[in-house]
Design a protein around this motif. Sequence first.
Motif, short mmCIF file in Angstrom:
data_model
loop_
_atom_site.label_atom_id
_atom_site.label_comp_id
_atom_site.label_asym_id
_atom_site.label_seq_id
_atom_site.Cartn_x
_atom_site.Cartn_y
_atom_site.Cartn_z
N THR A 1 -13.48 9.41 -4.35
CA THR A 1 -12.05 9.43 -4.69
C THR A 1 -11.85 10.34 -5.91
O THR A 1 -11.29 9.91 -6.93
N ASN B 1 -4.25 4.25 -9.77
CA ASN B 1 -5.36 5.14 -9.42
C ASN B 1 -6.71 4.50 -9.72
O ASN B 1 -7.70 4.76 -9.02
N ASN C 1 -8.16 10.75 -7.52
CA ASN C 1 -7.67 9.51 -8.13
C ASN C 1 -8.51 9.13 -9.35
O ASN C 1 -7.97 8.68 -10.36
N VAL D 1 -6.28 7.79 -0.76
CA VAL D 1 -5.64 6.48 -0.60
C VAL D 1 -5.74 6.00 0.84
O VAL D 1 -6.09 4.84 1.10
N ILE E 1 -7.81 2.47 -6.75
CA ILE E 1 -8.36 3.33 -5.70
C ILE E 1 -9.80 3.72 -6.06
O ILE E 1 -10.70 3.72 -5.21
N ALA F 1 0.68 4.05 -2.91
CA ALA F 1 0.51 5.49 -2.68
C ALA F 1 1.54 6.30 -3.45
O ALA F 1 1.22 7.32 -4.06
N CYS G 1 0.55 6.20 -7.05
CA CYS G 1 -0.66 6.99 -7.30
C CYS G 1 -0.34 8.48 -7.50
O CYS G 1 -1.05 9.19 -8.21
N TRP H 1 0.82 -1.21 0.00
CA TRP H 1 0.00 0.00 0.00
C TRP H 1 0.86 1.26 0.00
O TRP H 1 0.49 2.26 -0.62
#
Length: 306
Positions: free
Chosen positions: A289, A275, A292, A225, A278, A190, A193, A186
Amino acid sequence: MNIVIVGQGAIGLLCYHRLSQAIINQQGDNLVSLWPSTPTTLSDYLFSEMNDIAKSFPFTMADNQLIASADVIIFCVKSYQVTEALKAVDHLISDDAVIILTHNGLGTLEEISPRLKPSQCLLALLLTQGAKKVAPYHVKHTGMGHSDLGIIYGTLDSIKQKQLLEHLNKSLKQLSWQENIQQAQWKKLAINCVINPISALNDIENGEVNQKAYQRMTEDIISEVVAVATKEGVILSEILLRQLIHNVAKSTNRNTSSMRADVRNKRRTEIEYINGYIHRLGEKHKLTTAMNTQLWLAVKALEDKY
């Protein structure tokens, strides 16, 4: 330990080179082979070190027999290629083979888990080393880095784990075993992203992502995120992620992100697993979101142009 590398992209050739140079049995036989995504009649590949010295090396091409006898199979393909790559060989893979995935983004586990046997173990390898494909079967090593390895499906006995770590540390260097690899995945997601879409859409090098013009966008991406990750049972810190991403962009300031390289070369990107992932989790958990989603759609629009 017989190892097969699937894929002959930059990371596939980098892993093959490092492993094949380090893992040789007592008889002097190479225990690493390459299963290319596309057939080739070549018998050699070129490897350029970071000092630009290039040398030619022979490679061992994997066949059905080598795949069937492999203890470890490392899939060095893009996230959107994982399912098809596994589908092409999973009928050959032994029931107790260790399968390793190394790609950007998340979402492939959900796609391939129905194809995995209960006795198999699936690992994630998070590589931070840089590699650039100069030409077909010519790769240049562009940067060292720390890497993480951990289980995302199944179990691995301690003896096999120790063997595997010895082999990979001997070749890839600076590799750590992570009991909670999902946390590391994760964090890497991030980073991707933020740096990947911003650099791709603005055609800038990684370091320029730290400019003030992208600060608010970066904060919004990270906030979304973290919110989605929390719903998935992963706790992240916005403050720590902002610092981490700033440091990664700074330390790779002259680098071109993989997504920027894909867009420049009119190739499919991994945006669906970055993205886009997400965005899908946001829909699943009824979370907004917006940033994203905007970046996912913008990169998809770029892809649609070519």
